[in-house]
Write a protein that holds these residues in place. Structure first.
Motif, PDB file in Angstrom:
ATOM      1  N   MET A 190      -9.416  16.062  14.709  1.00 11.17           N
ATOM      2  CA  MET A 190     -10.233  14.646  15.595  1.00 11.17           C
ATOM      3  C   MET A 190     -10.240  14.424  16.017  1.00 11.17           C
ATOM      4  SD  MET A 190      -6.506  14.910  18.279  1.00 11.17           S
ATOM      5  CE  MET A 190      -5.101  15.487  16.876  1.00 11.17           C
ATOM      6  N   ALA A 191     -10.537  12.795  16.225  1.00  7.46           N
ATOM      7  CA  ALA A 191     -11.798  12.115  16.673  1.00  7.46           C
ATOM      8  C   ALA A 191     -11.824  12.964  18.436  1.00  7.46           C
ATOM      9  CB  ALA A 191     -12.074  10.590  17.838  1.00  7.46           C
ATOM     10  N   PHE A 192     -12.489  13.242  19.622  1.00  5.59           N
ATOM     11  CA  PHE A 192     -12.540  13.341  20.825  1.00  5.59           C
ATOM     12  C   PHE A 192     -11.655  13.098  21.241  1.00  5.59           C
ATOM     13  CE2 PHE A 192     -13.577  16.153  24.077  1.00  5.59           C
ATOM     14  CZ  PHE A 192     -14.178  16.032  25.333  1.00  5.59           C
ATOM     15  N   SER A 193     -11.377  11.641  21.793  1.00  2.00           N
ATOM     16  CA  SER A 193     -11.012  10.737  22.507  1.00  2.00           C
ATOM     17  C   SER A 193      -9.126  10.830  22.479  1.00  2.00           C
ATOM     18  CB  SER A 193     -11.287   8.788  21.839  1.00  2.00           C
ATOM     19  OG  SER A 193     -11.147   9.090  20.592  1.00  2.00           O
ATOM     20  N   GLU A 194      -9.347  11.127  21.263  1.00  2.00           N
ATOM     21  CA  GLU A 194      -8.124  11.485  20.651  1.00  2.00           C
ATOM     22  C   GLU A 194      -6.750  12.627  20.810  1.00  2.00           C
ATOM     23  OE1 GLU A 194      -8.183   8.329  16.533  1.00  2.00           O
ATOM     24  OE2 GLU A 194      -7.714  10.258  16.780  1.00  2.00           O
ATOM     25  N   VAL A 195      -8.368  13.317  21.465  1.00  2.00           N
ATOM     26  CA  VAL A 195      -7.347  14.900  22.307  1.00  2.00           C
ATOM     27  C   VAL A 195      -6.571  15.017  22.766  1.00  2.00           C
ATOM     28  CG1 VAL A 195      -7.875  17.751  22.377  1.00  2.00           C
ATOM     29  CG2 VAL A 195      -9.609  16.150  21.475  1.00  2.00           C
ATOM     30  N   TYR A 196      -6.968  14.280  24.279  1.00  2.00           N
ATOM     31  CA  TYR A 196      -5.691  14.449  25.483  1.00  2.00           C
ATOM     32  C   TYR A 196      -3.835  14.250  24.654  1.00  2.00           C
ATOM     33  CZ  TYR A 196      -3.278  14.126  29.593  1.00  2.00           C
ATOM     34  OH  TYR A 196      -2.334  14.237  30.263  1.00  2.00           O
ATOM     35  N   GLN A 197      -4.645  13.378  24.399  1.00  2.00           N
ATOM     36  CA  GLN A 197      -2.858  12.317  23.658  1.00  2.00           C
ATOM     37  C   GLN A 197      -2.293  13.838  23.093  1.00  2.00           C
ATOM     38  OE1 GLN A 197      -2.153   8.890  22.403  1.00  2.00           O
ATOM     39  NE2 GLN A 197      -0.682   8.253  22.727  1.00  2.00           N
ATOM     40  N   ALA A 198      -3.160  13.640  21.965  1.00  2.00           N
ATOM     41  CA  ALA A 198      -2.929  14.997  21.153  1.00  2.00           C
ATOM     42  C   ALA A 198      -2.138  16.219  22.039  1.00  2.00           C
ATOM     43  CB  ALA A 198      -3.812  15.332  19.616  1.00  2.00           C
ATOM     44  N   LEU A 199      -2.456  16.688  22.705  1.00  2.00           N
ATOM     45  CA  LEU A 199      -2.370  17.507  23.203  1.00  2.00           C
ATOM     46  C   LEU A 199      -0.915  17.295  24.091  1.00  2.00           C
ATOM     47  CD1 LEU A 199      -5.418  19.100  24.830  1.00  2.00           C
ATOM     48  CD2 LEU A 199      -4.130  20.358  22.184  1.00  2.00           C
ATOM     49  N   GLN A 200      -0.717  16.500  24.611  1.00  2.00           N
ATOM     50  CA  GLN A 200       0.249  16.296  24.975  1.00  2.00           C
ATOM     51  C   GLN A 200       1.553  15.742  24.953  1.00  2.00           C
ATOM     52  OE1 GLN A 200       0.274  12.096  26.835  1.00  2.00           O
ATOM     53  NE2 GLN A 200       0.254  12.529  28.653  1.00  2.00           N
ATOM     54  N   THR A 201       0.991  15.453  23.233  1.00  2.00           N
ATOM     55  CA  THR A 201       2.706  15.366  22.671  1.00  2.00           C
ATOM     56  C   THR A 201       2.546  16.348  21.361  1.00  2.00           C
ATOM     57  OG1 THR A 201       0.967  13.889  20.930  1.00  2.00           O
ATOM     58  CG2 THR A 201       2.684  13.083  22.535  1.00  2.00           C
ATOM     59  N   GLY A 202       1.976  17.477  21.459  1.00  2.00           N
ATOM     60  CA  GLY A 202       1.691  18.198  20.557  1.00  2.00           C
ATOM     61  C   GLY A 202       2.119  18.272  19.273  1.00  2.00           C
ATOM     62  N   VAL A 203       1.006  17.013  19.032  1.00  2.00           N
ATOM     63  CA  VAL A 203       0.191  16.999  17.843  1.00  2.00           C
ATOM     64  C   VAL A 203      -0.876  18.582  17.172  1.00  2.00           C
ATOM     65  CG1 VAL A 203      -1.496  15.870  16.070  1.00  2.00           C
ATOM     66  CG2 VAL A 203       0.163  14.638  17.817  1.00  2.00           C
ATOM     67  N   VAL A 204      -0.839  18.746  18.434  1.00  2.00           N
ATOM     68  CA  VAL A 204      -1.643  19.888  18.587  1.00  2.00           C
ATOM     69  C   VAL A 204      -1.275  20.717  19.384  1.00  2.00           C
ATOM     70  CG1 VAL A 204      -3.588  19.023  16.811  1.00  2.00           C
ATOM     71  CG2 VAL A 204      -4.185  19.136  19.395  1.00  2.00           C
ATOM     72  N   ASP A 205      -1.937  21.743  19.336  1.00  2.00           N
ATOM     73  CA  ASP A 205      -0.838  23.196  20.167  1.00  2.00           C
ATOM     74  C   ASP A 205      -2.326  23.921  21.030  1.00  2.00           C
ATOM     75  OD1 ASP A 205       1.190  23.896  19.338  1.00  2.00           O
ATOM     76  OD2 ASP A 205       0.568  24.039  16.949  1.00  2.00           O
ATOM     77  N   GLY A 206      -3.536  23.619  20.555  1.00  2.00           N
ATOM     78  CA  GLY A 206      -4.525  24.196  21.259  1.00  2.00           C
ATOM     79  C   GLY A 206      -5.923  23.000  20.853  1.00  2.00           C
ATOM     80  N   THR A 207      -7.159  23.529  21.653  1.00  2.00           N
ATOM     81  CA  THR A 207      -8.130  23.496  21.346  1.00  2.00           C
ATOM     82  C   THR A 207      -9.395  24.253  22.052  1.00  2.00           C
ATOM     83  OG1 THR A 207      -9.995  21.510  21.626  1.00  2.00           O
ATOM     84  CG2 THR A 207      -9.183  21.707  23.289  1.00  2.00           C
ATOM     85  N   GLU A 208     -10.584  23.760  21.672  1.00  2.00           N
ATOM     86  CA  GLU A 208     -12.015  24.251  22.344  1.00  2.00           C
ATOM     87  C   GLU A 208     -13.471  23.237  22.522  1.00  2.00           C
ATOM     88  OE1 GLU A 208     -14.302  26.999  19.536  1.00  2.00           O
ATOM     89  OE2 GLU A 208     -14.536  25.113  17.910  1.00  2.00           O
ATOM     90  N   ASN A 209     -13.658  23.709  23.538  1.00  2.00           N
ATOM     91  CA  ASN A 209     -14.841  22.702  23.736  1.00  2.00           C
ATOM     92  C   ASN A 209     -15.140  23.612  25.171  1.00  2.00           C
ATOM     93  OD1 ASN A 209     -16.377  20.527  24.235  1.00  2.00           O
ATOM     94  ND2 ASN A 209     -14.786  19.480  23.554  1.00  2.00           N
ATOM     95  N   PRO A 210     -16.079  23.141  25.499  1.00  2.00           N
ATOM     96  CA  PRO A 210     -17.198  23.340  26.771  1.00  2.00           C
ATOM     97  C   PRO A 210     -16.200  23.220  28.323  1.00  2.00           C
ATOM     98  CG  PRO A 210     -18.798  22.247  25.478  1.00  2.00           C
ATOM     99  CD  PRO A 210     -17.340  22.402  24.583  1.00  2.00           C
ATOM    100  N   PRO A 211     -15.880  24.106  29.291  1.00  2.00           N
ATOM    101  CA  PRO A 211     -15.109  23.268  30.206  1.00  2.00           C
ATOM    102  C   PRO A 211     -15.203  21.970  30.701  1.00  2.00           C
ATOM    103  CG  PRO A 211     -16.216  25.762  30.799  1.00  2.00           C
ATOM    104  CD  PRO A 211     -16.716  25.627  29.819  1.00  2.00           C
ATOM    105  N   SER A 212     -16.562  21.685  30.824  1.00  8.76           N
ATOM    106  CA  SER A 212     -16.959  20.505  31.063  1.00  8.76           C
ATOM    107  C   SER A 212     -16.292  19.183  30.393  1.00  8.76           C
ATOM    108  CB  SER A 212     -18.445  19.857  31.381  1.00  8.76           C
ATOM    109  OG  SER A 212     -19.166  20.228  29.972  1.00  8.76           O
ATOM    110  N   ASN A 213     -15.730  19.340  29.319  1.00  4.43           N
ATOM    111  CA  ASN A 213     -14.976  18.570  28.679  1.00  4.43           C
ATOM    112  C   ASN A 213     -13.305  18.888  28.487  1.00  4.43           C
ATOM    113  OD1 ASN A 213     -17.068  17.243  27.133  1.00  4.43           O
ATOM    114  ND2 ASN A 213     -17.258  17.851  25.662  1.00  4.43           N
ATOM    115  N   LEU A 214     -13.554  19.942  29.089  1.00  7.16           N
ATOM    116  CA  LEU A 214     -11.647  20.068  28.662  1.00  7.16           C
ATOM    117  C   LEU A 214     -11.632  19.633  30.753  1.00  7.16           C
ATOM    118  CD1 LEU A 214     -10.213  23.493  28.404  1.00  7.16           C
ATOM    119  CD2 LEU A 214      -9.416  22.695  30.654  1.00  7.16           C
ATOM    120  N   TYR A 215     -12.057  19.574  31.289  1.00 14.40           N
ATOM    121  CA  TYR A 215     -11.684  19.318  32.996  1.00 14.40           C
ATOM    122  C   TYR A 215     -12.170  17.848  32.632  1.00 14.40           C
ATOM    123  CZ  TYR A 215     -11.941  18.350  37.694  1.00 14.40           C
ATOM    124  OH  TYR A 215     -11.271  17.866  38.941  1.00 14.40           O
TER     125      TYR A 215
END
Ligand code: LMR
Length: 334
Positions: A190-215
């Motif tokens: 999935m494109a990075f720009s779509e990850v927050y919404q996908a996590l928020q809506t449950g399209v995906v359950d989780g992910t991985e990234n360095p903390p700077s991107n997660l935060y």
């Protein structure tokens, strides 16, 4: 006044005003997909400052952060078409371009420390990887660091079994696909720009990234659990459109190379502190539990994930994996 004198007077006035020789600046559009307040975002801004200064304004760098100009997949196509001149994609995003060797950086536990990583990116291996981009019309200029990744989900992730059946977002890398399948999870590119919404809506359950991107993407607001696993690495290749780069006046190219060298030093100097700062901020937000694996758990994760280095050797090239492991051995890592 004689015509000749008049012409000279007008020419002199134009030169003094600077109009006669004022040329439009060379524009470098630098597109990226992360927030400004990240190692890559800050390094892109630093490159802009250094490049415009080093060329005395003959080059103008326009930075387009956070997928505002192009998202993941489009940005590489845009670069090859010359619609943008510079990018710094994650090293995990070159597989679809046909340069699958870059996925060596995605192998779980391939870098026992940053010192090994820098020997690779600043040595012959890094240079040889950049050579593979040339036939794609791309010139590699530098490698920028963003450190080791953490895992996140809405359940605790302490053992490999905790991943079973989870839909986990990944970058477009077959090695990352293999990584999550080794944990019994279901990887989703999935494109990075779509990850927050996908996590928020449950399209995906989780992910991985360095903390700077997660935060900076506020993922901690939609992920109840973060595990500090440092199981894999995430860094960048700063790349330009080859035709554009080769077509620059030699003095401008040299000035830009110097600016890129200094921006790279800055990028690598701030990466760890920026990620430590972000992890602290996630902890302080109180929105997610931050769990650090203990030695026993780390050993369990290594046991589950190290086989990916073998299973993906055919895709990446056993010689390349061996060369990276040799760099680690040269630094005394077993
Ligand atoms: C991601 O897509 O997760 C990262 O590559 C984003 C970035 O460029 O750091």
């Amino acid at each position: 006044m004689k015509l000749k004198t008049l012409v000279f007077a007008l020419a002199a006035a134009a030169i003094v005003s600077g109009n006669a020789f004022a040329q439009a600046p060379i524009v470098i559009k630098f597109s990226h997909v992360v927030a400004n307040d990240t190692p890559k975002g800050k390094a892109a801004d630093r490159f802009k400052e250094l490049a415009e200064k080093a060329t005395k304004g003959r080059v103008k760098v326009e930075v387009y952060p956070n997928s505002t100009l192009y998202k993941d997949k489009e940005e590489l196509e845009a670069l090859q078409l010359g619609a943008v001149q510079m990018l710094a994609p994650s090293l995990a995003k070159f597989g679809p371009l046909g340069v699958k060797e870059f996925e060596v950086f995605d192998l779980p536990y391939i870098f026992p420390g940053k010192d090994v990583l820098y020997r690779v990116t600043e040595g012959q291996i890094g240079k040889d990887l950049f050579k593979k981009l040339e036939p794609k019309g791309i010139t590699g200029l530098a490698y920028w660091d963003n450190g080791f990744k953490v895992m996140s989900a809405n359940k605790p992730l302490r053992t490999p079994a905790d991943f079973r059946g989870l839909k986990m977002r990944i970058q477009s890398s077959k090695v990352l696909d293999a990584q999550f399948r080794a944990l019994g999870a279901n990887p989703q590119v999935m494109a990075f720009s779509e990850v927050y919404q996908a996590l928020q809506t449950g399209v995906v359950d989780g992910t991985e990234n360095p903390p700077s991107n997660l935060y900076t993407q506020k993922m901690h607001e939609v992920q109840k659990h973060v595990t500090v696993s440092n199981h894999g690495y995430l860094g960048y290749a700063v790349i330009v459109n080859k035709k554009f780069w080769d077509g620059l006046p030699a003095d401008i190219r040299t000035a830009l190379e110097g600016a890129m060298k200094d921006a790279t030093k800055y990028a690598n100097a701030i990466a760890q502190q920026e990620n430590d700062k972000s992890l602290d901020a996630v902890r302080k937000s109180g929105k997610t539990e931050v769990y650090v694996l203990n030695d026993k758990e780390k050993a369990e994760w290594r046991k589950a994930l190290l086989p990916v280095q073998t299973s993906m050797a055919g895709r990446i090239g056993p010689d390349l994996i061996q060369a990276v492991n040799k760099e680690a051995a040269a630094l005394g890592y077993k």
